[in-house]
Design a protein around this motif. Structure first.
Motif: not given
Ligand code: SIN
Length: 275
Positions: A125-128, A236-239
């Motif tokens: 999951l990539l946090a947008r 934002v931007g944590t995968l």
């Protein structure tokens, strides 16, 4: 504690900051760029994932959706879920999106898409967009949950299969449940893990309904005990990346109606889960 399989700090020239999240599973990683990862970079991430089962790789906001997809493809073929909303232009990327108009709900514990014969081995999951508070994903180690069982219980469960169905997505999926072992052997680490989850596992085959219900109730409580858990908190931007063969997860909707948007890619198992 299992022996670490790999010491990423000693085996790469990458300058990584690796911090375990809990004693059960999970690590936060900083200092990696997942765009155009070379073979040795991929081997580092793979080894860390086999060791920790869940990684929160921060600092990936620069990845486009195409980059995320390409990173997923390094691990294998991607799942086309078929029912949940997708990111425009990508039928193999889910858009897990909440906000004032409604919430994506994955509050119940589950292993992704275990209702398919070939389920995903890895999800990411990539946090947008992230809420100002909460919005974590919570994980539970199914290695630890298995290892803590008594020997007679392990012996019983290792012989059993269970049916999983996706009725939450489409009622017709009741008619084609997938059958998986209750305890699987992880094909890469060789460790055993429980593979039943409250979201999708409906019955243990070969047992009476009464016996099946009793064992599944016990397991759903046991598998998700607090001692097996770790939480990934998003920037934002944590995968976040996890191994569905040895981890269950859930997403508490504890952020009201704030915006939360994560793009998800899931990589299919190479073969059916087996014991
Ligand atoms: C999922 O269950 O795949 C979504 C998890 C999340 O929204 O954190």
């Amino acid at each position: 504690m299992a022996e670490p399989l790999y010491d990423a700090k000693n085996n790469t020239d990458l300058d990584l900051d690796i911090r375990p999240i809990s004693g059960a599973l999970g690590a936060e990683v900083r200092g990696l760029d997942l765009k155009d990862l070379d073979d040795s970079g991929f081997e580092t991430v793979h080894s860390l994932l086999m060791q920790y089962s869940v990684l929160a790789v921060h600092g990936q906001a620069h990845l486009t959706d195409e980059d995320l997809r390409n990173f997923g493809l390094l691990w294998g073929n991607l799942d086309v879920h078929g029912y949940s909303p997708t990111v425009e232009g990508f039928d193999d990327m889910l858009n897990i999106r909440s906000g004032p108009k409604g919430r994506a709900s994955a509050e119940g514990w589950h292993s992704d898409v275990s209702w398919k014969d070939i389920p995903p081995k890895i999800s990411m999951l990539l946090a947008r967009k992230v809420p100002s508070i909460g919005g974590d994903t919570v994980y539970a180690s199914q290695y630890k949950a298995y290892e803590d069982l008594s020997e007679p219980m392990k012996e019983l469960l290792e012989k059993l299969d269970a049916e999983h169905d996706g009725r939450n997505f489409d009622i017709d999926l009741i008619k084609k449940p997938a059958r998986h072992p209750v305890v699987l052997k992880h094909p890469e680490t060789g460790r055993k893990a429980l593979y039943v989850n409250a979201g999708f596992t409906r019955r243990i085959t070969g047992l009476s309904p009464y016996e099946s219900k009793g064992i599944l109730n016990m397991l759903s409580e046991h598998c998700t005990r607090v001692r097996y858990q770790a939480r990934v908190h998003y920037e934002v931007g944590t995968l976040s990346i996890w191994d569905n063969r040895c981890v269950q997860h859930c997403a508490p909707p504890d952020y009201g109606y704030e915006e939360r948007e994560l793009h998800r890619v899931a990589v299919l198992c190479d073969e059916r889960p087996s014991r």
